[in-house]
Design a protein around this motif. Structure first.
Motif, PDB file in Angstrom:
ATOM      1  N   LYS A   1       4.187  14.152 -11.753  1.00  0.00           N
ATOM      2  CA  LYS A   1       4.468  14.239 -13.188  1.00  0.00           C
ATOM      3  C   LYS A   1       3.353  14.993 -13.926  1.00  0.00           C
ATOM      4  O   LYS A   1       3.627  15.776 -14.827  1.00  0.00           O
ATOM      5  CB  LYS A   1       4.643  12.839 -13.790  1.00  0.00           C
ATOM      6  N   THR A   2       2.094  14.761 -13.527  1.00  0.00           N
ATOM      7  CA  THR A   2       0.966  15.461 -14.155  1.00  0.00           C
ATOM      8  C   THR A   2       1.073  16.960 -13.900  1.00  0.00           C
ATOM      9  O   THR A   2       0.914  17.776 -14.816  1.00  0.00           O
ATOM     10  CB  THR A   2      -0.369  14.918 -13.616  1.00  0.00           C
ATOM     11  N   ASN A   3       1.347  17.334 -12.652  1.00  0.00           N
ATOM     12  CA  ASN A   3       1.499  18.753 -12.307  1.00  0.00           C
ATOM     13  C   ASN A   3       2.676  19.374 -13.049  1.00  0.00           C
ATOM     14  O   ASN A   3       2.607  20.517 -13.509  1.00  0.00           O
ATOM     15  CB  ASN A   3       1.664  18.929 -10.805  1.00  0.00           C
ATOM     16  N   GLU A   4       3.762  18.612 -13.168  1.00  0.00           N
ATOM     17  CA  GLU A   4       4.956  19.116 -13.845  1.00  0.00           C
ATOM     18  C   GLU A   4       4.656  19.376 -15.326  1.00  0.00           C
ATOM     19  O   GLU A   4       5.064  20.387 -15.885  1.00  0.00           O
ATOM     20  CB  GLU A   4       6.103  18.112 -13.694  1.00  0.00           C
ATOM     21  N   LYS A   5       3.919  18.477 -15.970  1.00  0.00           N
ATOM     22  CA  LYS A   5       3.555  18.671 -17.377  1.00  0.00           C
ATOM     23  C   LYS A   5       2.712  19.931 -17.561  1.00  0.00           C
ATOM     24  O   LYS A   5       2.889  20.680 -18.524  1.00  0.00           O
ATOM     25  CB  LYS A   5       2.799  17.447 -17.921  1.00  0.00           C
TER      26      LYS A   5
ATOM     27  N   MET B   1       0.831  -1.207   0.000  1.00  0.00           N
ATOM     28  CA  MET B   1       0.000   0.000   0.000  1.00  0.00           C
ATOM     29  C   MET B   1       0.869   1.262   0.000  1.00  0.00           C
ATOM     30  O   MET B   1       0.555   2.240  -0.676  1.00  0.00           O
ATOM     31  CB  MET B   1      -0.964  -0.027   1.186  1.00  0.00           C
ATOM     32  N   VAL B   2       1.965   1.222   0.747  1.00  0.00           N
ATOM     33  CA  VAL B   2       2.893   2.355   0.760  1.00  0.00           C
ATOM     34  C   VAL B   2       3.459   2.558  -0.642  1.00  0.00           C
ATOM     35  O   VAL B   2       3.512   3.678  -1.155  1.00  0.00           O
ATOM     36  CB  VAL B   2       4.028   2.134   1.790  1.00  0.00           C
ATOM     37  N   GLN B   3       3.860   1.441  -1.282  1.00  0.00           N
ATOM     38  CA  GLN B   3       4.392   1.524  -2.637  1.00  0.00           C
ATOM     39  C   GLN B   3       3.361   2.128  -3.583  1.00  0.00           C
ATOM     40  O   GLN B   3       3.680   3.010  -4.382  1.00  0.00           O
ATOM     41  CB  GLN B   3       4.804   0.138  -3.133  1.00  0.00           C
ATOM     42  N   MET B   4       2.136   1.683  -3.508  1.00  0.00           N
ATOM     43  CA  MET B   4       1.079   2.204  -4.388  1.00  0.00           C
ATOM     44  C   MET B   4       0.867   3.692  -4.141  1.00  0.00           C
ATOM     45  O   MET B   4       0.657   4.460  -5.083  1.00  0.00           O
ATOM     46  CB  MET B   4      -0.207   1.407  -4.188  1.00  0.00           C
ATOM     47  N   GLY B   5       0.924   4.113  -2.881  1.00  0.00           N
ATOM     48  CA  GLY B   5       0.785   5.533  -2.560  1.00  0.00           C
ATOM     49  C   GLY B   5       1.920   6.359  -3.138  1.00  0.00           C
ATOM     50  O   GLY B   5       1.707   7.460  -3.654  1.00  0.00           O
TER      51      GLY B   5
ATOM     52  N   TRP C   1       3.910   9.994  -7.318  1.00  0.00           N
ATOM     53  CA  TRP C   1       4.805  10.262  -8.444  1.00  0.00           C
ATOM     54  C   TRP C   1       4.013  10.631  -9.692  1.00  0.00           C
ATOM     55  O   TRP C   1       4.357  11.569 -10.413  1.00  0.00           O
ATOM     56  CB  TRP C   1       5.682   9.037  -8.710  1.00  0.00           C
ATOM     57  N   LYS C   2       2.930   9.904  -9.959  1.00  0.00           N
ATOM     58  CA  LYS C   2       2.092  10.206 -11.124  1.00  0.00           C
ATOM     59  C   LYS C   2       1.486  11.598 -11.008  1.00  0.00           C
ATOM     60  O   LYS C   2       1.437  12.352 -11.992  1.00  0.00           O
ATOM     61  CB  LYS C   2       0.989   9.162 -11.273  1.00  0.00           C
TER      62      LYS C   2
END
Length: 175
Positions: A33-37, A20-24, A29-30
């Motif tokens: 990346k969306t905000n950065e784009k 669950m930590v990994q999924m979070g 990260w996604k």
């Protein structure tokens, strides 16, 4: 893959929580990346820095330690040679730090220029019937911000390998 390996080393009951930590972290990260784009679409300087950085390739089996001879000897004797992942993370961290400095100084410079132009317009409107000529801009702060942006940009460029610069220059000459 590193998450999967770390989860295997955990007790069985701790593995679902680790997943669950990994999924979070992956979702965070996604989102990043969306905000950065989105920000890239509004800032060509950010887009240029990010384009270069996102196309970097690192050799995960080796790196060059650029410390002085004395420092290298000390690091080796004390068995403190960093691992490749740490070196890559540090390199990327410096690139983002310098990029963010450039972006901040440029944002400040844009704001200062808008302020100076607004002040100039206010003064001009106040002196409509005055025939003395142009109202000068106070550019000292703007110049300072642009020089700081240039210095930060120079620091960012200093991280680019000289061979890569030479290869890019040759590619341009050949095109």
């Amino acid at each position: 893959d590193s998450y999967r390996q770390q989860r295997k080393d955990l007790p069985l009951l701790a593995q679902p929580g680790a997943m669950m930590v990994q999924m979070g972290e992956i979702q965070a990260w996604k989102n990043l990346k969306t905000n950065e784009k989105l920000q890239e679409s509004q800032d060509e300087i950010r887009a240029a820095f990010n384009l270069y950085t996102s196309n970097l390739n690192f050799d995960s089996n080796r790196f060059v330690l650029t410390a002085s001879k004395e420092e290298r000897s000390k690091i080796i004797r004390q068995d403190k040679i960093p691992d490749v992942k740490t070196v890559i993370a540090s390199d990327m961290g410096m690139r983002y730090l310098y990029r963010n400095l450039v972006l901040q100084y440029m944002d400040d410079a844009r704001a200062e220029l808008r302020f100076q132009l607004d002040e100039c317009m206010k003064a001009k409107v106040g002196k409509e019937n005055n025939t003395e000529g142009n109202i000068p801009l106070d550019v000292i702060e703007l110049q300072s911000l642009l020089l700081q942006a240039k210095d930060a940009c120079d620091l960012w460029f200093s991280l680019i390998d000289e061979n890569d610069v030479r290869d890019a220059e040759n590619a341009i000459k050949l095109s």
